[in-house]
Every structure is written in C-alpha cells, then in structure tokens.
Write a protein that holds these residues in place. Structure first.
Motif, PDB file in Angstrom:
ATOM      1  N   SER A  11       0.837  -1.200   0.000  1.00 51.93           N
ATOM      2  CA  SER A  11       0.000   0.000   0.000  1.00 51.93           C
ATOM      3  C   SER A  11       0.874   1.254   0.000  1.00 51.93           C
ATOM      4  O   SER A  11       1.896   1.302   0.690  1.00 51.93           O
ATOM      5  CB  SER A  11      -0.896   0.026   1.234  1.00 51.93           C
ATOM      6  N   LEU A  43      -7.240   8.594   0.404  1.00 49.34           N
ATOM      7  CA  LEU A  43      -7.595   7.339  -0.246  1.00 49.34           C
ATOM      8  C   LEU A  43      -7.600   6.177   0.741  1.00 49.34           C
ATOM      9  O   LEU A  43      -8.431   5.286   0.653  1.00 49.34           O
ATOM     10  CB  LEU A  43      -6.626   7.053  -1.394  1.00 49.34           C
ATOM     11  N   ARG A  44      -6.712   6.203   1.704  1.00 47.90           N
ATOM     12  CA  ARG A  44      -6.635   5.129   2.708  1.00 47.90           C
ATOM     13  C   ARG A  44      -7.919   5.010   3.509  1.00 47.90           C
ATOM     14  O   ARG A  44      -8.230   3.948   4.028  1.00 47.90           O
ATOM     15  CB  ARG A  44      -5.473   5.389   3.667  1.00 47.90           C
ATOM     16  N   TYR A  45      -8.674   6.097   3.635  1.00 47.47           N
ATOM     17  CA  TYR A  45      -9.897   6.087   4.433  1.00 47.47           C
ATOM     18  C   TYR A  45     -11.155   6.088   3.586  1.00 47.47           C
ATOM     19  O   TYR A  45     -12.248   6.196   4.102  1.00 47.47           O
ATOM     20  CB  TYR A  45      -9.889   7.278   5.408  1.00 47.47           C
ATOM     21  N   HIS A  47     -13.068   4.424  -0.257  1.00 45.95           N
ATOM     22  CA  HIS A  47     -13.376   3.141  -0.878  1.00 45.95           C
ATOM     23  C   HIS A  47     -12.393   2.882  -2.014  1.00 45.95           C
ATOM     24  O   HIS A  47     -12.763   2.918  -3.191  1.00 45.95           O
ATOM     25  CB  HIS A  47     -14.814   3.126  -1.405  1.00 45.95           C
ATOM     26  N   THR A  49      -7.791   2.039  -2.905  1.00 44.23           N
ATOM     27  CA  THR A  49      -6.418   1.865  -2.441  1.00 44.23           C
ATOM     28  C   THR A  49      -5.452   2.244  -3.544  1.00 44.23           C
ATOM     29  O   THR A  49      -5.815   2.276  -4.721  1.00 44.23           O
ATOM     30  CB  THR A  49      -6.180   0.403  -1.980  1.00 44.23           C
ATOM     31  N   LEU A  51      -1.555   1.033  -4.673  1.00 49.18           N
ATOM     32  CA  LEU A  51      -0.512   0.045  -4.424  1.00 49.18           C
ATOM     33  C   LEU A  51       0.728   0.416  -5.226  1.00 49.18           C
ATOM     34  O   LEU A  51       0.624   0.760  -6.405  1.00 49.18           O
ATOM     35  CB  LEU A  51      -0.994  -1.352  -4.821  1.00 49.18           C
ATOM     36  N   VAL A  64      -3.920   2.432  -8.890  1.00 54.60           N
ATOM     37  CA  VAL A  64      -4.910   3.061  -8.000  1.00 54.60           C
ATOM     38  C   VAL A  64      -6.267   2.511  -8.397  1.00 54.60           C
ATOM     39  O   VAL A  64      -6.622   2.506  -9.575  1.00 54.60           O
ATOM     40  CB  VAL A  64      -4.901   4.597  -8.143  1.00 54.60           C
ATOM     41  N   HIS A  66     -10.583   2.073  -7.087  1.00 50.65           N
ATOM     42  CA  HIS A  66     -11.717   2.489  -6.261  1.00 50.65           C
ATOM     43  C   HIS A  66     -12.817   1.464  -6.469  1.00 50.65           C
ATOM     44  O   HIS A  66     -12.924   0.882  -7.542  1.00 50.65           O
ATOM     45  CB  HIS A  66     -12.224   3.871  -6.694  1.00 50.65           C
ATOM     46  N   ALA A 105      -6.863  -7.111  -3.958  1.00 51.76           N
ATOM     47  CA  ALA A 105      -7.462  -6.085  -3.093  1.00 51.76           C
ATOM     48  C   ALA A 105      -8.946  -5.919  -3.401  1.00 51.76           C
ATOM     49  O   ALA A 105      -9.766  -5.769  -2.496  1.00 51.76           O
ATOM     50  CB  ALA A 105      -6.728  -4.753  -3.272  1.00 51.76           C
TER      51      ALA A 105
END
Length: 149
Positions: A11, A43-45, A47, A49, A51, A64, A66, A105
């Motif tokens: 991440s 982005l971490r919080y 919907h 991620t 990587l 990236v 969503h 993910a």
C-alpha cells in the motif's frame, strides 16, 4: 502485500509521496508531493487503495483503484483509475504484478469485476489489457474477479 523476484508490492503511504511524485513527473503526470501525500492519506480512508511496486529504491509503478456499488450486480465494481509503470520497469512483469495485487485487493473488498479505463490507441495499454484477461466493454475493459462455476 507481497514480494516476488525482488519486487515488493504494498500500500502507498503519504511518506511515499516524494518518490511517487518523481515517477509521475517522469511519466508526464506532474503532481506535487504535498498534494500526493494528502490524496494518499484520503484514499486510505475511502473506498479504494493505491498500491506501489518497489525494486530496491523509489517506486517503479503504481495502481490506484476504487470500488463502488452498481445497479446491475450485487457485488461492487472495482475500477482502476491509474496503472503506471516506470519506463525501465516495462516488459518485465511489473504491470502484471500490480494488476494481480489490485485484483486481490478488489476481491477482498467484495468486488465481482475489475474495470480499467484504457488510454488512447498507441499506448500499448489495450494490448496489455487483452493479454491479461480483460475484454472491451463500453469504452473500457472489464475482467471478472471470480471464475464462473
């Protein structure tokens, strides 16, 4: 997330912003490291991620994604909004490893399919999509995340 052949996929964190800013700038997408740090934290919080792939130094690639609910299926859809590999990392499996990590993910988030918006012709991305199991669908490429049984 994992490591293979000296390539680590994990991440992205706000602390990765300076190296990521260099990667994006070298690829024609200049963004300030300060803004990147803020966006990675947000982005971490949310919907989704981001990587990173790392090979003994700064980031060599990023994906990236969503996820969001859609009307035509019960599982959410995962959408890749950025897939970028440094020029010296291309044609060495870095993009495939990022895509594999993104699919993992998305599965963990309960998604049923992975959607990738492809750039204009001539970039090689449509060919990469076809080689990695995506099929064209309404201006993008889609790949199911679970095999039909």
């Amino acid at each position: 997330m994992g490591s293979r052949y000296g390539l680590e996929i994990r991440s992205a964190l706000p602390a990765d912003a300076p190296g990521l800013a260099e990667l994006l700038s070298a690829s024609g997408h200049p963004v300030s490291s300060h803004l990147l740090a803020e966006q990675l934290d947000a982005l971490r919080y949310g919907h989704g991620t981001a990587l990173l792939s790392l090979e003994w130094g700064p980031p060599s690639g990023i994906v990236v994604l969503h996820w969001y609910p859609v009307l035509e299926q019960t599982a959410p859809m995962a959408q890749i909004t950025m897939l970028l590999v440094a020029p010296d990392g291309r044609r060495r499996g870095v993009g495939r490893q990022l895509l594999k990590a993104a699919a993992q993910a998305a599965r963990m988030a309960g998604c049923g399919a992975l959607q990738l918006l492809a750039a204009a012709e001539g970039t090689g991305l449509p060919e990469f999509c076809g080689a990695t199991g995506f099929t064209p669908s309404a201006g993008c490429f889609v790949r199911p995340l679970r095999k039909k049984g």
